[in-house]
Design a protein around this motif. Structure first.
Motif, PDB file in Angstrom:
ATOM      1  N   SER A 111      -4.497   9.544  -0.725  1.00 10.33           N
ATOM      2  CA  SER A 111      -5.199   8.316  -0.361  1.00 10.33           C
ATOM      3  C   SER A 111      -4.176   7.200  -0.210  1.00 10.33           C
ATOM      4  N   MET A 128       0.858  -1.184   0.000  1.00  5.03           N
ATOM      5  CA  MET A 128       0.000   0.000   0.000  1.00  5.03           C
ATOM      6  C   MET A 128       0.898   1.238   0.000  1.00  5.03           C
ATOM      7  N   GLU A 138      -6.369   7.376  -8.478  1.00  2.00           N
ATOM      8  CA  GLU A 138      -5.549   6.988  -7.329  1.00  2.00           C
ATOM      9  C   GLU A 138      -4.221   6.393  -7.763  1.00  2.00           C
ATOM     10  N   ILE A 139      -4.245   5.624  -8.834  1.00  2.00           N
ATOM     11  CA  ILE A 139      -3.025   5.056  -9.398  1.00  2.00           C
ATOM     12  C   ILE A 139      -2.923   5.563 -10.830  1.00  2.00           C
ATOM     13  N   CYS A 189      -3.503   3.594  -1.128  1.00  2.00           N
ATOM     14  CA  CYS A 189      -4.041   2.640  -2.091  1.00  2.00           C
ATOM     15  C   CYS A 189      -2.987   1.628  -2.496  1.00  2.00           C
ATOM     16  N   GLU A 190      -3.446   0.592  -3.153  1.00  2.00           N
ATOM     17  CA  GLU A 190      -2.560  -0.482  -3.585  1.00  2.00           C
ATOM     18  C   GLU A 190      -1.575   0.035  -4.624  1.00  2.00           C
ATOM     19  N   ASN A 211      -6.483  -1.107 -12.397  1.00  2.00           N
ATOM     20  CA  ASN A 211      -5.989  -0.141 -11.420  1.00  2.00           C
ATOM     21  C   ASN A 211      -6.954   1.031 -11.366  1.00  2.00           C
ATOM     22  N   PRO A 212      -7.374   1.451 -10.176  1.00  2.00           N
ATOM     23  CA  PRO A 212      -8.305   2.581 -10.083  1.00  2.00           C
ATOM     24  C   PRO A 212      -7.617   3.888 -10.488  1.00  2.00           C
ATOM     25  N   ASP A 220       5.442   8.770  -1.214  1.00  2.00           N
ATOM     26  CA  ASP A 220       4.974   7.853  -0.175  1.00  2.00           C
ATOM     27  C   ASP A 220       5.833   7.971   1.086  1.00  2.00           C
ATOM     28  N   ASN A 256      -4.664  11.936  -4.614  1.00  2.00           N
ATOM     29  CA  ASN A 256      -5.913  11.507  -5.236  1.00  2.00           C
ATOM     30  C   ASN A 256      -6.509  12.612  -6.100  1.00  2.00           C
ATOM     31  N   TRP A 287       0.903   5.768  -0.170  1.00  2.00           N
ATOM     32  CA  TRP A 287       0.183   7.041  -0.146  1.00  2.00           C
ATOM     33  C   TRP A 287       0.413   7.725  -1.478  1.00  2.00           C
ATOM     34  N   ARG A 288      -0.691   8.136  -2.106  1.00  2.00           N
ATOM     35  CA  ARG A 288      -0.626   8.796  -3.409  1.00  2.00           C
ATOM     36  C   ARG A 288      -1.596   9.971  -3.435  1.00  2.00           C
TER      37      ARG A 288
END
Length: 139
Positions: A64, A3, A79-80, A66-67, A75-76, A26, A8, A5-6
């Motif tokens: 956020s 996981m 967020e990514i 996120c993975e 990949n969402p 991150d 959003n 932090w990125r």
């Protein structure tokens, strides 16, 4: 699954990614959390040369957890973000339905974005599959 932090918010992501790697973003966020319990703002510092440095102060709500990017999975977005320029399968929300298209991620004016697509409609992306090749039969 790792996981990270990125940002959003795409505008924040583009500014930070011009100056910091995903890993630096991150690690910096995590370091601020370690120093202060979930701070309201996060500071990013970069020394340009001995006489010049820059600092970005960003509201922590612009991030956020996120993975990490997954090459074989959806990949969402946002967020990514895609790891490099090129073509990807994208899921686009059109009214009440979603459809899969091929989209191009590129650098436009110094920022990464989906070329020719409405950013707000894109829900996710993944690597293009390997094209079909007819197998040769021996014998």
């Amino acid at each position: 699954m790792a996981m990270k932090w990125r940002p959003n918010d795409l505008r924040v992501a583009n500014v930070l990614r011009r100056n910091f790697s995903e890993k630096e973003i991150d690690e910096n966020f995590r370091a601020d959390i370690d120093r202060r319990e979930f701070p309201e703002i996060i500071g990013f510092y970069r020394e340009i040369n001995p006489l010049l440095s820059m600092t970005f102060v960003v509201n922590s709500s612009a991030f956020s957890l996120c993975e990490d990017y997954q090459q074989e999975a959806w990949n969402p977005y946002p967020e990514i973000l895609p790891p490099e320029e090129g073509e990807y399968l994208i899921t686009v929300k059109i009214g009440e339905r979603s459809e899969v298209r091929i989209g191009r991620w590129g650098i436009v004016g110094g920022d990464g974005e989906w070329v020719g697509e409405i950013q707000a409609q894109i829900q996710g992306f993944k690597e293009l599959p390997v094209p079909y090749k007819k197998e040769r039969k021996h014998g």
